[in-house]
Design a protein around this motif. Structure first.
Motif, mmCIF file in Angstrom:
data_model
loop_
_atom_site.group_PDB
_atom_site.id
_atom_site.type_symbol
_atom_site.label_atom_id
_atom_site.label_comp_id
_atom_site.label_asym_id
_atom_site.label_seq_id
_atom_site.Cartn_x
_atom_site.Cartn_y
_atom_site.Cartn_z
ATOM 1 N N GLU A 30 0.818 -1.216 0.000
ATOM 2 C CA GLU A 30 0.000 0.000 0.000
ATOM 3 C C GLU A 30 0.848 1.260 0.000
ATOM 4 N N GLY A 31 2.159 1.122 0.262
ATOM 5 C CA GLY A 31 3.080 2.255 0.244
ATOM 6 C C GLY A 31 3.353 2.821 1.630
ATOM 7 N N LEU A 32 4.503 3.425 1.763
ATOM 8 C CA LEU A 32 4.924 4.072 3.006
ATOM 9 C C LEU A 32 5.448 5.455 2.694
ATOM 10 N N ASN A 33 5.155 6.425 3.570
ATOM 11 C CA ASN A 33 5.790 7.733 3.403
ATOM 12 C C ASN A 33 7.145 7.726 4.095
ATOM 13 N N THR A 34 7.859 8.814 3.989
ATOM 14 C CA THR A 34 9.234 8.856 4.516
ATOM 15 C C THR A 34 9.265 8.603 6.016
ATOM 16 N N SER A 35 8.357 9.209 6.756
ATOM 17 C CA SER A 35 8.331 9.018 8.211
ATOM 18 C C SER A 35 8.063 7.569 8.572
ATOM 19 N N GLN A 36 7.185 6.925 7.836
ATOM 20 C CA GLN A 36 6.868 5.526 8.110
ATOM 21 C C GLN A 36 8.053 4.619 7.785
ATOM 22 N N VAL A 37 8.771 4.929 6.705
ATOM 23 C CA VAL A 37 9.972 4.161 6.387
ATOM 24 C C VAL A 37 11.004 4.318 7.492
ATOM 25 N N ALA A 38 11.184 5.548 7.946
ATOM 26 C CA ALA A 38 12.145 5.787 9.030
ATOM 27 C C ALA A 38 11.763 5.014 10.281
ATOM 28 N N ALA A 39 10.477 5.012 10.628
ATOM 29 C CA ALA A 39 10.033 4.301 11.828
ATOM 30 C C ALA A 39 10.209 2.792 11.665
ATOM 31 N N ALA A 40 9.925 2.276 10.462
ATOM 32 C CA ALA A 40 10.003 0.840 10.237
ATOM 33 C C ALA A 40 11.438 0.331 10.255
ATOM 34 N N THR A 41 12.368 1.160 9.810
ATOM 35 C CA THR A 41 13.764 0.729 9.715
ATOM 36 C C THR A 41 14.623 1.192 10.889
ATOM 37 N N GLY A 42 14.138 2.187 11.616
ATOM 38 C CA GLY A 42 14.934 2.744 12.708
ATOM 39 C C GLY A 42 15.958 3.760 12.255
ATOM 40 N N PHE A 43 15.905 4.168 10.984
ATOM 41 C CA PHE A 43 16.849 5.155 10.475
ATOM 42 C C PHE A 43 16.348 6.561 10.782
ATOM 43 N N HIS A 44 17.280 7.507 10.897
ATOM 44 C CA HIS A 44 16.883 8.904 11.026
ATOM 45 C C HIS A 44 16.123 9.302 9.768
#
Length: 229
Positions: A30-44
Motif C-alpha cells: 500500500e506504500g509508506l511515506n518517509t516518516s513511516q519508512v524511518a520508523a520501520a527501519t529505525g533510520f533517522h
C-alpha cells in the motif's frame, strides 16, 4: 579502524540501509511515506529520505503524488517474475506495428516522474519518419507516451484531468507536446507491474489518425502478464 558509514567486516552500510528500505517497501504494497519508512527501519528521517530519493531516481522505488513509496518497476525484472517480461512480450508486437504503419513504434514506461522509452522499433523504409531513441526521457504529463502510461494504472491524486479520459477511451493522440512537429498516438498497457504504454510517433498527422486502431490492436496483443504464462 572501520571507515565511517562502513560496517565491521567490510561491506557498505549505505547499501545495506538501502536494501533494508527496499525490504520494508516490499512488505507494504500500500506504500509508506518517509516518516513511516524511518520508523520501520529505525533510520533517522533524513537518512531515509536520502535513500528513498536514490531508490526512486534509479527505479527501485516508485513514489505517488501523496509522497508514498512502493517497490519500483526495476525490481520485478531482477527477481524473475513468473512469465515473460513486458519488454519481451512487447518487442515483436512493436516490430509488427512499425512495419504495418511505416512509423516508429516504442514502449514507454513510467520511471519516477518521467516517461522513459525502453524499446524502439524503426520502420522499414525512409518515409515520413520521426526518429525516437531508446532511453529518451520525457515528462509524464505531456506527450502521448507519458499520458498513456499514467492512464495504464488506477487514478492518482493530482494527475492531469485528461488522464481519466484516456483511461476510458483506451488511447490518446497528441500534436507537438514534447517535440515540435511530432504527432503521437499511444495506448495504455494496464495490468503490468510498471505503468506503461505502446507509442507511435510520426511527422505525418494523417498517419497519426490512421494509426489509432492499429495501436489499440497492438496494446490488446500485449495484453496482461497472465496472458503469457
Amino acid at each position: 579502524m572501520t571507515p565511517p558509514n562502513e560496517p565491521e567486516g567490510g561491506g557498505s552500510q549505505t547499501l545495506e540501509r538501502g536494501l533494508a528500505i527496499l525490504v520494508e517497501l516490499g512488505r507494504h504494497p500500500e506504500g509508506l511515506n518517509t516518516s513511516q519508512v524511518a520508523a520501520a527501519t529505525g533510520f533517522h528521517r533524513s537518512i531515509a529520505h536520502r535513500l528513498l530519493v536514490s531508490l526512486h531516481r534509479t527505479g527501485f522505488a516508485a513514489r505517488d503524488d501523496d509522497g508514498r513509496y512502493t517497490v519500483g518497476p526495476v525490481v520485478p525484472g531482477l527477481v524473475g517474475a513468473p512469465g515473460p517480461s513486458l519488454r519481451t512480450v512487447a518487442e515483436p508486437v512493436l516490430q509488427r506495428l512499425a512495419r504495418r504503419l511505416d512509423a516508429t513504434a516504442s514502449l514507454v514506461e513510467a520511471v519516477g516522474s518521467v516517461a522513459v522509452t525502453t524499446l524502439v522499433a524503426e520502420p522499414p523504409t525512409d518515409g515520413p519518419l520521426f526518429w525516437y531513441r531508446k532511453g529518451s526521457r520525457d515528462p509524464l504529463d505531456h506527450g502521448s507516451g507519458g499520458l498513456a502510461a499514467l492512464a495504464s494504472g488506477p487514478p492518482r491524486a493530482a494527475e492531469p484531468d485528461r488522464v481519466q479520459a484516456i483511461r476510458e477511451a483506451g488511447h490518446v493522440i497528441t500534436h507537438g507536446e514534447v517535440n515540435p512537429g511530432a504527432h503521437g498516438v499511444a495506448a495504455p498497457l494496464p495490468g503490468w507491474p510498471v505503468r506503461a504504454a505502446i507509442n507511435v510517433v510520426t511527422s505525418d498527422p494523417g498517419l497519426a489518425e490512421r494509426a489509432i486502431p492499429h495501436v489499440r490492436e497492438a496494446a490488446a496483443a500485449i495484453g496482461v502478464p497472465g496472458d503469457h504464462l
